[in-house]
Write a protein that holds these residues in place. Sequence first.
Motif, PDB file in Angstrom:
ATOM      1  N   PRO A  62     -10.845  47.957 -62.478  1.00  8.91           N
ATOM      2  CA  PRO A  62     -11.073  48.791 -63.662  1.00  8.91           C
ATOM      3  C   PRO A  62     -11.597  50.172 -63.266  1.00  8.91           C
ATOM      4  N   VAL A  63     -11.513  51.092 -64.193  1.00  6.44           N
ATOM      5  CA  VAL A  63     -11.982  52.461 -63.952  1.00  6.44           C
ATOM      6  C   VAL A  63     -13.444  52.449 -63.527  1.00  6.44           C
ATOM      7  N   SER A  64     -14.249  51.559 -64.118  1.00  6.88           N
ATOM      8  CA  SER A  64     -15.676  51.495 -63.782  1.00  6.88           C
ATOM      9  C   SER A  64     -15.930  51.131 -62.321  1.00  6.88           C
ATOM     10  N   MET A  65     -14.935  50.558 -61.651  1.00  4.59           N
ATOM     11  CA  MET A  65     -15.053  50.196 -60.235  1.00  4.59           C
ATOM     12  C   MET A  65     -14.272  51.144 -59.335  1.00  4.59           C
ATOM     13  N   GLY A  66     -13.762  52.251 -59.894  1.00  4.97           N
ATOM     14  CA  GLY A  66     -13.034  53.236 -59.099  1.00  4.97           C
ATOM     15  C   GLY A  66     -11.534  53.072 -59.121  1.00  4.97           C
ATOM     16  N   GLY A  67     -11.034  52.066 -59.825  1.00  4.91           N
ATOM     17  CA  GLY A  67      -9.595  51.868 -59.927  1.00  4.91           C
ATOM     18  C   GLY A  67      -9.033  52.639 -61.103  1.00  4.91           C
ATOM     19  N   GLU A  68      -7.782  52.346 -61.419  1.00  2.00           N
ATOM     20  CA  GLU A  68      -7.113  53.018 -62.533  1.00  2.00           C
ATOM     21  C   GLU A  68      -6.754  52.036 -63.655  1.00  2.00           C
ATOM     22  N   ASP A  69      -7.172  50.786 -63.532  1.00  2.00           N
ATOM     23  CA  ASP A  69      -6.918  49.758 -64.547  1.00  2.00           C
ATOM     24  C   ASP A  69      -5.427  49.615 -64.848  1.00  2.00           C
ATOM     25  N   ALA A  70      -4.608  49.677 -63.800  1.00  2.00           N
ATOM     26  CA  ALA A  70      -3.155  49.591 -63.961  1.00  2.00           C
ATOM     27  C   ALA A  70      -2.667  48.146 -64.083  1.00  2.00           C
ATOM     28  N   GLY A  71      -3.554  47.206 -63.855  1.00  2.00           N
ATOM     29  CA  GLY A  71      -3.207  45.796 -63.945  1.00  2.00           C
ATOM     30  C   GLY A  71      -4.476  44.982 -63.945  1.00  2.00           C
ATOM     31  N   PRO A  72      -4.344  43.672 -64.055  1.00  2.00           N
ATOM     32  CA  PRO A  72      -5.531  42.817 -64.056  1.00  2.00           C
ATOM     33  C   PRO A  72      -6.297  42.932 -62.743  1.00  2.00           C
ATOM     34  N   GLU A  73      -7.599  42.743 -62.833  1.00  2.90           N
ATOM     35  CA  GLU A  73      -8.405  42.701 -61.621  1.00  2.90           C
ATOM     36  C   GLU A  73      -8.310  41.299 -61.014  1.00  2.90           C
ATOM     37  N   PRO A  74      -8.660  41.142 -59.735  1.00  2.00           N
ATOM     38  CA  PRO A  74      -8.480  39.846 -59.069  1.00  2.00           C
ATOM     39  C   PRO A  74      -9.099  38.652 -59.793  1.00  2.00           C
ATOM     40  N   PHE A  75     -10.313  38.764 -60.321  1.00  2.00           N
ATOM     41  CA  PHE A  75     -10.900  37.619 -61.020  1.00  2.00           C
ATOM     42  C   PHE A  75     -10.123  37.275 -62.280  1.00  2.00           C
ATOM     43  N   ASP A  76      -9.545  38.286 -62.942  1.00  2.00           N
ATOM     44  CA  ASP A  76      -8.715  38.004 -64.115  1.00  2.00           C
ATOM     45  C   ASP A  76      -7.479  37.201 -63.725  1.00  2.00           C
ATOM     46  N   LEU A  77      -6.908  37.510 -62.557  1.00  2.00           N
ATOM     47  CA  LEU A  77      -5.751  36.745 -62.089  1.00  2.00           C
ATOM     48  C   LEU A  77      -6.141  35.299 -61.788  1.00  2.00           C
ATOM     49  N   LEU A  78      -7.320  35.112 -61.213  1.00  2.00           N
ATOM     50  CA  LEU A  78      -7.816  33.760 -60.953  1.00  2.00           C
ATOM     51  C   LEU A  78      -7.990  32.998 -62.264  1.00  2.00           C
ATOM     52  N   LEU A  79      -8.620  33.641 -63.255  1.00  2.00           N
ATOM     53  CA  LEU A  79      -8.814  33.000 -64.554  1.00  2.00           C
ATOM     54  C   LEU A  79      -7.476  32.711 -65.226  1.00  2.00           C
ATOM     55  N   ALA A  80      -6.528  33.630 -65.096  1.00  2.00           N
ATOM     56  CA  ALA A  80      -5.197  33.418 -65.677  1.00  2.00           C
ATOM     57  C   ALA A  80      -4.534  32.187 -65.059  1.00  2.00           C
ATOM     58  N   GLY A  81      -4.672  32.023 -63.753  1.00  2.00           N
ATOM     59  CA  GLY A  81      -4.110  30.851 -63.084  1.00  2.00           C
ATOM     60  C   GLY A  81      -4.727  29.562 -63.597  1.00  2.00           C
ATOM     61  N   LEU A  82      -6.051  29.542 -63.745  1.00  2.00           N
ATOM     62  CA  LEU A  82      -6.724  28.351 -64.255  1.00  2.00           C
ATOM     63  C   LEU A  82      -6.328  28.092 -65.706  1.00  2.00           C
TER      64      LEU A  82
END
Length: 147
Positions: free
Chosen positions: A34-54
């Motif tokens: 996310p922008v708050s972490m220096g990214g551009e929020d162009a896609g899910p962050e890694p923990f979101d991908l983990l949660l999506a998998g579960l």
Amino acid sequence: MAQAQQSVVVSENGLGPYQQTVRLGKHTLIADEPVSMGGEDAGPEPFDLLLAGLGACTSITLRMYAERKQWPLAGVSVALTHDQVVVEGGGKLDRIARTITLEGELTTEQRNSLLAIANKCPMHRTLQSDTRIDSMLTDCREVATAT
């Protein structure tokens, strides 16, 4: 659910400071911070991908089980969050909260059985187990010659 083992390949794509291209067989995703972490929020962050998998594994497992039992499960929705909680002694523990919504004319026994099955889905079992991750480095020159 999972069939033949295939590699998931994640690599920087140069489109942002942390943006990654995730290749999973014929599928391509973008991951970012996310922008708050220096990214551009162009896609899910890694923990979101983990949660999506579960969440996906939970929903699919429940659907398969209900079909096998011929239960009237009309719909499944899984909402997940991740945080860290302080434990006794000052350490932290990762916590995933999973809220499962079941639709359909299900009995209390069927609903309770489905909750028990949700806790046995493959991703849930993996996240609860002592998982070993074997990591190794490869020389980029070897990768270039191998392709």
